[in-house]
Design a protein around this motif. Structure first.
Motif, PDB file in Angstrom:
ATOM      1  N   ARG A 173      -5.529   0.307   5.494  1.00  0.00           N
ATOM      2  CA  ARG A 173      -3.695   0.068   5.113  1.00  0.00           C
ATOM      3  C   ARG A 173      -3.633   0.036   3.628  1.00  0.00           C
ATOM      4  N   ASP A 174      -2.382   0.202   3.167  1.00  0.00           N
ATOM      5  CA  ASP A 174      -2.048   0.042   1.669  1.00  0.00           C
ATOM      6  C   ASP A 174      -2.986   0.857   0.730  1.00  0.00           C
ATOM      7  N   PHE A 228      -3.356   4.643   5.487  1.00  0.00           N
ATOM      8  CA  PHE A 228      -1.910   4.488   5.279  1.00  0.00           C
ATOM      9  C   PHE A 228      -1.339   4.085   4.106  1.00  0.00           C
ATOM     10  N   PRO A 231       3.789   0.623   3.241  1.00  0.00           N
ATOM     11  CA  PRO A 231       5.086   0.914   4.070  1.00  0.00           C
ATOM     12  C   PRO A 231       6.404   1.024   3.510  1.00  0.00           C
ATOM     13  N   SER A 249       8.516   3.939   4.166  1.00  0.00           N
ATOM     14  CA  SER A 249       8.206   5.249   3.549  1.00  0.00           C
ATOM     15  C   SER A 249       7.867   6.364   4.435  1.00  0.00           C
ATOM     16  N   PHE A 252       4.348   6.793   4.946  1.00  0.00           N
ATOM     17  CA  PHE A 252       3.614   5.930   5.887  1.00  0.00           C
ATOM     18  C   PHE A 252       4.035   6.144   7.391  1.00  0.00           C
ATOM     19  N   GLN A 253       5.198   6.671   7.586  1.00  0.00           N
ATOM     20  CA  GLN A 253       5.686   6.969   9.020  1.00  0.00           C
ATOM     21  C   GLN A 253       4.932   8.118   9.638  1.00  0.00           C
ATOM     22  N   SER A 256       1.543   7.080  10.411  1.00  0.00           N
ATOM     23  CA  SER A 256       1.931   6.240  11.738  1.00  0.00           C
ATOM     24  C   SER A 256       2.071   7.071  12.712  1.00  0.00           C
TER      25      SER A 256
END
Length: 649
Positions: A173-174, A228, A231, A249, A252-253, A256
């Motif tokens: 993440r991030d 990712f 977000p 973002s 991000f989507q 996901s």
């Protein structure tokens, strides 16, 4: 489920315990389950990913503080979006690394349970996959303390973990870095492989560096990585679950969506050792077994857990099979009395369905103990239904004869036959009763026995009327007595021949039922061997990929060790396959032996009945036709033709 529930709770003293309400939910799920568990440090956004997999914005708790929000393991069961007839079970685990926990091994227990219960394990982390991130994953190096394959092998290593462990996904993440290594763009999976790259050397520092990486590479059959980006704006992260998709973002989507699609398309149904499919019901039993074992301080053995599951499932499979058989026979019972061939035909059909139901749920019944139990219980039920059919037949036949003979009984009470020539009248009425009885349908298996008993009873009345009939001479009375004895003999032969025919029908039913059981058992045996081979192949393919990668990276010594390991792995798999094959053959041999013993018993009965029939003084003509013609033979002429028979028999 509309929302998640706590599956495994952490008590005030840190002891893990299973929530019965959650087990009851799993108990109701009869279909296969895909189990996805997420693990990772607390406050890394694990719950958000699980909510996305559930197709919801909210569900699993998302904390907005530095405190770990999820405690224990929470569960959410939803219909699988792409696999019909399958349930997706999502497990959100307590965040690892919370300093407020008292038990230093608590995180390892949570991590171990996530591995044991899932078919796909998602490791969630933040930032990058650097050495610090991997060092924080020391739990994977401690799995051997909490998971063993076999209890019988004290020196067992972890080489067989790959056969039973879930697929592995690392969700970073991030992630803010470029996907570049040495200036070249790489895929997310290549980035993960680079992060798990081993160092050459044998020093303690190198070994410590390599250990968690080797565990990830060797334990899990497949690896996948998703990175990712942030977000949304930092100030909105704390309210992620309430944000409109437009506020997220696009990158991000996109990641996901790819993550969810991969999980839906590629995550496999959870399976036990030797490839047995796990349903929600079995998963619930596994949860209880593993949690109870770990909480008691013991080490869960995968093989023992499978044996325990097999015992529970096989006992339930017997009950299910019996219920299938019993419910069908109860419906058939409404039609009693029936001929034996009709009851036997339905028995064969329902016995086959019961065996199918048993086979569908049972597994590892290597000794055939539960199959034998089902077979014996079905046979007991069958014998019981045969008795009920006989009773129904006897009752119908008795009622029928009582109804048909009611006028004759009334005549006898009024003295109608107590006169000269009364015997002829009585014999005529008796003949008419027998004729009418013979043409009645649906009398069932006791038709001849009941008629034989009826004629014996009427023989007393007949003899009394005969002796009182002054129209007949003593010589004629003697002739009539002999003819009545012949009538009874003919009917006795009829009854015995009917029993003989019924026994032959029962033998044929047993033969066909055994053939069907053997056929289904062969199908089951082939399927279990196939699953065993698939499991071994999946593990071997993973080892071959790992060996090829080691050779490519210059770790020849490690690759050579893997060659020896794979040779041992192949040998063990071959031995297990041969053992399974031999167990199945022994089981089928036992089944055939039981069948042969049953057939010998029935053949002995058949032979004894045949001897009894053959030893009886038989009339010159067919007993069925003789029965009727003897009743009035020579009587129609009022005694003038007593020495002749109308049908010339």
């Amino acid at each position: 489920m509309d929302e998640p529930v706590c599956l495994i709770d952490t008590g005030s003293e840190g002891k893990l315990c299973v929530q019965e309400s959650a087990l009851q939910i799993l108990q109701q799920i009869q279909e296969p389950v895909v189990v996805v568990a997420v693990v990772g440090l607390y406050r890394t956004g694990k719950s958000y990913l699980m909510n996305r997999l559930a197709g919801k914005q909210t569900g699993f708790a998302l904390g907005s503080t530095v405190e770990s929000k999820t405690k224990g393991i929470w569960m959410w069961c939803v219909s699988h979006p792409t696999k019909a007839g399958t349930t997706l079970v999502l497990l959100d685990t307590e965040g690892l690394g919370d300093v407020n926990k008292g038990d230093s091994k608590h995180d390892t227990k949570i991590f171990s349970l996530a591995v044991l219960l899932s078919s796909t394990l998602v490791l969630n982390s933040r930032g990058t996959i650097d050495n610090r991130a991997i060092e924080e994953l020391q739990y994977v190096t401690e799995l051997t303390e909490y998971i063993k394959v076999k209890s019988s092998d004290e020196d067992e290593d972890d080489s067989e973990f790959v056969k039973f462990f879930p697929s592995f996904i690392w969700a970073v993440r991030d992630f803010t870095l470029e996907h570049k290594i040495n200036g070249k763009y790489v895929t997310e999976d290549q980035y993960l492989d680079y992060a798990l790259k081993l160092k050459p050397g044998t020093s303690r520092t190198v070994k410590e560096f390599n250990l968690p990486r080797e565990c990830i590479r060797n334990y899990f059959p497949s690896r996948k990585c998703f990175t990712f980006p942030f977000p949304t704006n930092p100030e909105n992260v704390s309210c992620l679950e309430s944000l409109d998709p437009a506020d997220l973002s696009l990158d991000f989507q996109k990641v996901s969506d790819n993550f969810c699609k991969f999980i839906f398309d590629r995550s496999e149904v959870k399976k036990l050792k030797d490839g047995h499919t796990v349903t929600g019901r079995v998963l619930g039993q596994l949860v209880k077994t593993f949690v109870d074992t770990i909480s008691s301080g013991e080490v869960p053995f995968l093989e023992n857990a499978v044996i325990a599951m097999a015992m529970i499932e096989n006992e339930a499979a017997v009950k299910e099979g019996l219920q299938v058989y019993k419910s069908g026979m109860e419906k058939l019972k409404d039609s009693f009395p029936l001929e034996l061939k009709d009851v036997s035909s339905e028995h064969q059909r329902l016995s086959s369905l019961a065996t199918q139901s048993f086979m569908k749920r049972s597994f590892k019944d290597n000794e055939g103990i539960f199959m034998k139990c089902l077979e014996e219980d079905i046979n007991k039920l069958f014998d019981g239904y045969l008795c009920q059919n006989e009773e129904a037949s006897k009752k119908r036949c008795e009622n029928l004869l009582s109804s048909l003979s009611a006028p004759m009984t009334e005549k006898r009470k009024k003295g109608f036959y107590a006169r000269s020539g009364g015997y002829v009248l009585f014999s005529q009425d008796l003949e008419n009763i027998v004729k009418e009885y013979k043409i009645q349908a649906n009398k069932g298996v006791k038709a001849e026995d009941t008629l034989e008993e009826f004629l014996k009873q009427k023989c007393v009345d007949s003899n009394a009327i005969l002796q009182a009939d002054k129209k007949l001479t003593e010589k004629e009375k003697k002739i009539m007595e002999e003819r009545e004895k012949t009538v009874l003999l003919a009917q006795e032969i009829n009854a015995k021949e009917q029993k003989q025919q019924q026994l032959e029908e029962k033998m044929e039913a047993e033969r066909k039922s055994n053939e069907e059981r053997m056929r289904q058992m062969k199908v089951k045996m082939d399927e279990e061997i196939r699953l065993q081979r698939e499991e071994a192949k999946r593990a071997m393919d993973s080892k071959l990929r790992e060996q090829a990668d080691l050779l490519e990276k210059g770790f020849k010594e490690k690759a050579d060790r893997m060659t020896k390991e794979m040779e041992d792995f192949r040998r063990k798999n071959k031995e297990e396959e041969m053992k399974s094959d031999q167990l199945f053959k022994n089981m089928m041999k036992k089944m055939n032996k039981r069948h042969d013993e049953n057939m010998k018993l029935m053949m002995r009965q058949h032979s004894e009945q045949m001897k009894a029939i053959m030893s009886m003084p038989r009339p010159k003509s067919d007993s069925s036709s003789l029965l009727l013609c003897l009743l009035l033979a020579g009587l129609a002429g009022g005694g003038s033709g007593l020495g002749s028979c109308p049908c010339s028999c």
